[in-house]
Design a protein around this motif. Structure first.
Motif, PDB file in Angstrom:
ATOM      1  N   LEU A  95      -9.384  84.213  31.488  1.00 49.91           N
ATOM      2  CA  LEU A  95      -8.116  84.382  30.846  1.00 49.91           C
ATOM      3  C   LEU A  95      -7.724  85.782  30.762  1.00 49.91           C
ATOM      4  O   LEU A  95      -6.526  86.052  30.694  1.00 49.91           O
ATOM      5  CB  LEU A  95      -8.388  83.553  29.395  1.00 49.91           C
ATOM      6  N   ARG A  96      -8.649  86.691  30.317  1.00 47.42           N
ATOM      7  CA  ARG A  96      -8.311  87.912  30.249  1.00 47.42           C
ATOM      8  C   ARG A  96      -7.887  88.544  31.858  1.00 47.42           C
ATOM      9  O   ARG A  96      -6.593  89.446  31.513  1.00 47.42           O
ATOM     10  CB  ARG A  96      -9.286  89.111  29.670  1.00 47.42           C
ATOM     11  N   ALA A  97      -8.453  88.194  32.778  1.00 46.91           N
ATOM     12  CA  ALA A  97      -8.065  88.581  34.149  1.00 46.91           C
ATOM     13  C   ALA A  97      -6.707  88.243  34.566  1.00 46.91           C
ATOM     14  O   ALA A  97      -5.877  88.965  35.004  1.00 46.91           O
ATOM     15  CB  ALA A  97      -9.235  88.177  34.987  1.00 46.91           C
ATOM     16  N   SER A  98      -6.362  86.663  34.087  1.00 45.45           N
ATOM     17  CA  SER A  98      -5.263  86.107  34.452  1.00 45.45           C
ATOM     18  C   SER A  98      -4.208  86.873  33.950  1.00 45.45           C
ATOM     19  O   SER A  98      -3.064  86.965  34.222  1.00 45.45           O
ATOM     20  CB  SER A  98      -5.307  84.689  34.226  1.00 45.45           C
ATOM     21  N   GLY A  99      -4.266  87.066  32.403  1.00 45.33           N
ATOM     22  CA  GLY A  99      -3.160  87.455  31.691  1.00 45.33           C
ATOM     23  C   GLY A  99      -2.715  89.099  31.840  1.00 45.33           C
ATOM     24  O   GLY A  99      -1.540  89.184  31.301  1.00 45.33           O
TER      25      GLY A  99
ATOM     26  N   HIS B 282       4.108  77.532  35.406  1.00 47.54           N
ATOM     27  CA  HIS B 282       2.839  77.667  36.151  1.00 47.54           C
ATOM     28  C   HIS B 282       2.410  79.251  36.084  1.00 47.54           C
ATOM     29  O   HIS B 282       1.515  79.480  36.568  1.00 47.54           O
ATOM     30  CB  HIS B 282       2.941  77.760  37.626  1.00 47.54           C
ATOM     31  N   ARG B 283       2.967  79.963  35.071  1.00 45.81           N
ATOM     32  CA  ARG B 283       2.758  81.381  35.301  1.00 45.81           C
ATOM     33  C   ARG B 283       1.213  81.814  34.846  1.00 45.81           C
ATOM     34  O   ARG B 283       0.547  82.858  35.494  1.00 45.81           O
ATOM     35  CB  ARG B 283       3.652  82.066  33.883  1.00 45.81           C
ATOM     36  N   LEU B 284       0.487  81.061  33.803  1.00 50.00           N
ATOM     37  CA  LEU B 284      -0.617  81.740  33.469  1.00 50.00           C
ATOM     38  C   LEU B 284      -1.652  80.373  34.142  1.00 50.00           C
ATOM     39  O   LEU B 284      -2.858  80.922  34.496  1.00 50.00           O
ATOM     40  CB  LEU B 284      -0.920  81.191  32.175  1.00 50.00           C
ATOM     41  N   ALA B 285      -1.189  79.267  34.469  1.00 51.44           N
ATOM     42  CA  ALA B 285      -2.151  78.443  35.103  1.00 51.44           C
ATOM     43  C   ALA B 285      -2.514  78.681  36.612  1.00 51.44           C
ATOM     44  O   ALA B 285      -3.800  78.616  36.709  1.00 51.44           O
ATOM     45  CB  ALA B 285      -1.204  76.893  35.161  1.00 51.44           C
ATOM     46  N   MET B 286      -1.670  79.322  37.254  1.00 50.48           N
ATOM     47  CA  MET B 286      -2.148  79.534  38.762  1.00 50.48           C
ATOM     48  C   MET B 286      -2.831  80.689  38.773  1.00 50.48           C
ATOM     49  O   MET B 286      -3.930  80.844  39.382  1.00 50.48           O
ATOM     50  CB  MET B 286      -0.896  79.733  39.522  1.00 50.48           C
ATOM     51  N   PRO B 287      -2.851  81.928  38.209  1.00 56.24           N
ATOM     52  CA  PRO B 287      -3.745  82.890  38.292  1.00 56.24           C
ATOM     53  C   PRO B 287      -4.876  82.763  37.865  1.00 56.24           C
ATOM     54  O   PRO B 287      -6.118  83.134  38.232  1.00 56.24           O
ATOM     55  CB  PRO B 287      -2.969  84.133  37.638  1.00 56.24           C
ATOM     56  N   LEU B 288      -5.040  81.775  36.560  1.00 61.29           N
ATOM     57  CA  LEU B 288      -6.467  81.258  36.038  1.00 61.29           C
ATOM     58  C   LEU B 288      -7.127  80.502  37.062  1.00 61.29           C
ATOM     59  O   LEU B 288      -8.296  80.770  37.000  1.00 61.29           O
ATOM     60  CB  LEU B 288      -5.985  80.718  34.463  1.00 61.29           C
TER      61      LEU B 288
END
Length: 256
Positions: free
Chosen positions: A246-250, A174-180
Motif C-alpha cells: 500500500l505504501r509503495a502504491s500510494g 482503479h487508481r490505487l487498485a492497479m498499482p497495488l
C-alpha cells in the motif's frame, strides 16, 4: 434504543483510533458474528455461526495488525452478515439472505418489511453513518483519506479449491487498485486475483461505491484467504506485506 437492540446487545460498530497523521481508514463490513438477542440464532447452529456464511473469519485480527503497521483508523461492523449485510445495498435481495451459500437461514425466511427496516435502522445505517461522519470530519480538517475495505474468503468454495492467496477488487476507480495489484504480483510466492475471487460492483459492494467512488477518495477492496490468517504470525505477516504494498502504491498518487 430501538426495540431490536436491547441493553445488552453490542453497538453496531467499533472504532479503533489510529495515528492523527495517517490517511488510512480500514473498513470491515463483516468483522463480527453477533446476533441481536431478539433474533436468537436465526435458527442456525453454533457451528453454522462459526462459518464464513456468518462473518469474515480472521478479518478483525488482520485489520488490527494492518492498522498497527499503517497507523490507520479502523471501523468494524459487529453483527453477522446474516442479520443484515452491510456490504449490500438495502435494495439488494442479498441484504437479508434467506440462503447463504447452500445453507438455509430459517430466521430470514419471512422477514416483514418493518422487520427489515428495523435491522437497517439499528445496524446498517448507524454503521455507515459512522463512516460518513469520520470522512466528513477529516474533510473539514483538510485531512486526506485512503479507504481500505478489508475482507477474507474461504480456501474452498462449493468443493472447488481457490488458488489465490489474495484478491484486489475495484469497480470504476482503479487508481490505487492497479498499482497495488502490481506490487503484490511482483512477489514471486503470491497468486493475486484481479477482481477475483469476487468482482466489485454497485450491486454487491455498497461501501466501496458510497464512501469511495462517490467521494472521489482513493480506495481499494482487499480479500485475503482465511487459511493464511489462522494465527497471529500469519496475520502479522500479511499485515506487513499489505502495508508495504500500500505504501509503495500510494507514493506516486495524489491523495485527497
Amino acid at each position: 434504543m430501538h426495540a431490536l437492540l436491547g441493553e445488552y446487545d453490542p453497538a453496531p460498530f467499533r472504532v479503533l483510533q489510529g495515528q492523527p497523521e495517517s490517511p488510512y481508514i480500514i473498513i470491515c463490513d463483516h468483522a463480527g458474528r453477533s446476533m441481536p438477542r431478539a433474533l436468537g440464532s436465526l435458527g442456525l447452529s453454533e457451528l453454522d455461526l462459526q462459518r464464513h456464511i456468518a462473518w469474515d473469519i480472521g478479518v478483525a485480527a488482520l485489520a488490527r495488525s494492518l492498522a498497527t503497521e499503517l497507523g490507520a483508523w479502523v471501523i468494524l461492523q459487529e453483527y453477522s452478515r446474516l442479520v443484515i449485510d452491510c456490504n449490500r445495498p438495502l435494495t439488494s435481495p442479498d441484504s437479508i439472505a434467506r440462503l447463504s451459500e447452500d445453507t438455509i437461514v430459517p430466521g430470514n425466511a419471512a422477514v416483514a418489511p418493518e422487520q427489515a427496516e428495523a435491522r437497517a435502522d439499528c445496524i446498517f445505517r448507524p454503521y455507515h453513518a459512522r463512516i460518513e461522519r469520520e470522512l466528513n470530519e477529516r474533510a473539514a480538517r483538510g485531512k486526506a483519506s485512503i479507504l481500505i475495505f478489508l475482507h477474507t474468503f474461504t480456501p474452498v468454495f462449493r468443493g472447488v479449491s481457490r488458488a489465490w492467496h489474495a484478491g484486489v477488487l475495484h469497480h470504476l476507480d482503479h487508481r490505487l487498485a492497479m498499482p497495488l495489484l502490481g506490487e503484490l504480483r511482483a512477489e514471486p510466492d503470491l497468486v493475486v486475483g484481479d477482481n477475483e475471487p469476487y468482482a466489485a460492483s454497485a450491486r454487491t459492494d455498497y461501501g466501496l461505491v458510497e464512501h469511495g467512488e462517490r467521494r472521489g477518495l482513493l480506495h481499494v477492496e482487499l480479500e485475503v484467504r482465511q487459511d493464511l490468517l489462522g494465527d497471529a504470525s500469519g496475520q502479522d505477516a500479511w499485515a506487513r506485506r499489505l502495508a508495504r504494498a500500500l505504501r509503495a502504491s500510494g507514493r506516486a498518487l495524489p491523495v485527497g
